[in-house]
Design a protein around this motif. Structure first.
Motif, mmCIF file in Angstrom:
data_model
loop_
_atom_site.group_PDB
_atom_site.id
_atom_site.type_symbol
_atom_site.label_atom_id
_atom_site.label_comp_id
_atom_site.label_asym_id
_atom_site.label_seq_id
_atom_site.Cartn_x
_atom_site.Cartn_y
_atom_site.Cartn_z
ATOM 1 N N LYS A 1 1.101 -0.833 -6.771
ATOM 2 C CA LYS A 1 0.661 -0.426 -5.446
ATOM 3 C C LYS A 1 -0.847 -0.587 -5.296
ATOM 4 N N ASN A 2 -1.258 -0.905 -4.079
ATOM 5 C CA ASN A 2 -2.674 -0.989 -3.710
ATOM 6 C C ASN A 2 -3.422 -2.060 -4.502
ATOM 7 N N THR B 1 -4.244 -6.055 -4.407
ATOM 8 C CA THR B 1 -4.208 -7.196 -3.496
ATOM 9 C C THR B 1 -4.045 -8.495 -4.277
ATOM 10 N N ILE C 1 -2.784 5.474 -0.086
ATOM 11 C CA ILE C 1 -4.087 4.842 -0.288
ATOM 12 C C ILE C 1 -5.191 5.700 0.335
ATOM 13 N N GLU D 1 0.833 -1.197 0.000
ATOM 14 C CA GLU D 1 0.000 0.000 0.000
ATOM 15 C C GLU D 1 0.872 1.252 0.000
#
Length: 332
Positions: free
Chosen positions: A151-152, A154, A108, A105
């Motif tokens: 990034k960010n 999952t 965010i 993350e």
């Protein structure tokens, strides 16, 4: 209220769960003594570096938390039970269901929602950027670049070795035998496994989605893939071993199964020098070492590093080192 850090998020969540803090030697237990049926959260931590959270709780009321967190966090673990709904800024509403997971993350923003009666059970490790910068990188400078990951995003995947470590940590916690030094050793092991997964397995759940950047070929912008990077690294290895008689670009592209244009552009982006510059660099490095440590003639050294004409070798050497090979030898 908008929380601005992982610690703030945790504090608000614990407040909404109506949990209070109970400190022990190795961990902190968060629970509601008056309502034990709501469950618990067990936290092990090295403050500012990492957290291990083991949770099994039921949501007492509907609530949501808005967040705007600039921190870089590495989070991974296992969700055994529970579905969380969240909305990341500029993305549609999503939900996370039971599975293993890995996410990095950064900056965010969004909102996460919980509903009364939902039950959550899972274990999560959170590693802060400071742990990589202050503990890992000074001792292991060639660690993987976290900026390479999306990034960010999952990843609902973890290597089986890490899954087993997480379950082992959970079991030791329940037996009250999990020590801080053992926990840190296992966190380091998890980091090592992740690095090994990314660097030694070009085609896996992580590297298939790593952002290796783009290259420009004519008017086209082309994204580099994991297999492209593997081919470029293979080309680098071939050149390193055959610097005195390197293959042509055409031959090299066939050897690594990558077209010539992508090979040249990708090599320059990945190694910050062209193929020709790299060959010259390694030739001159080897030549300087031979001049300094042996009595070989300049002509012999020129031949050893791949030059048929000593004059051409001397010209290139002076361009790199500012001295002729003979003068370089006299100053050593």
């Amino acid at each position: 209220m908008i929380v601005k850090s992982n610690e703030e998020f945790r504090n608000v969540l614990l407040k909404m769960l109506s949990f209070s803090k109970n400190e022990s030697d190795n961990y902190i237990l968060y629970t509601n003594k008056e309502k034990p049926e709501l469950g618990y959260l067990i936290n092990y931590s090295r403050k500012g570096y990492y957290n291990l959270d083991i949770a099994d709780y039921t949501i007492p009321k509907d609530f949501s938390i808005s967040f705007d967190n600039p921190e870089l966090l590495v989070r991974f673990g296992i969700v055994y039970e529970g579905v969380t709904e969240f909305n990341i800024e500029n993305s549609p509403v999503s939900s996370f269901t039971p599975s293993s997971f890995f996410v990095i993350e950064k900056d965010i923003k969004g909102r996460q929602r919980w509903k009364k009666g939902q039950h959550f059970h899972g274990i999560e490790i959170t590693i802060y950027e400071s742990y990589f910068n202050e503990v890992i990188k000074p001792n292991f400078p060639n660690i993987m670049d976290l900026d390479a990951f999306i990034k960010n995003y999952t990843y609902t995947y973890l290597p089986l070795e890490i899954v087993e470590i997480i379950r082992q940590l959970q079991s030791l916690s329940y037996k009250n035998t999990l020590t801080s030094i053992y926990l840190e050793s296992k966190i380091l092991e998890c980091i090592a496994i992740l690095i090994n997964e990314v660097t030694n397995s070009p085609e896996n759940a992580f590297t298939n989605q790593i952002n290796y950047g783009n290259i420009n070929i004519g008017n086209r912008v082309i994204k580099l893939t994991a297999s492209d990077i593997q081919a470029i690294q293979k080309a680098h290895e071939i050149l390193e071993k055959n610097y005195n008689n390197p293959p042509t670009i055409k031959a090299l592209s066939k050897m690594v199964f990558l077209n010539e244009q992508k090979l040249k552009a990708g090599f320059s982006k990945h190694y910050h020098m062209s193929i020709g510059e790299y060959i010259n660099h390694i030739r001159m490095t080897v030549a300087a070492n031979l001049i300094s440590t042996t009595d070989l003639s300049i002509e012999d050294i020129a031949y050893k590093v791949g030059y048929n004409y000593c004059a051409n070798f001397s010209k290139m050497f002076k361009k790199i080192y500012g001295k002729t090979p003979l003068r370089f030898r006299k100053t050593k």
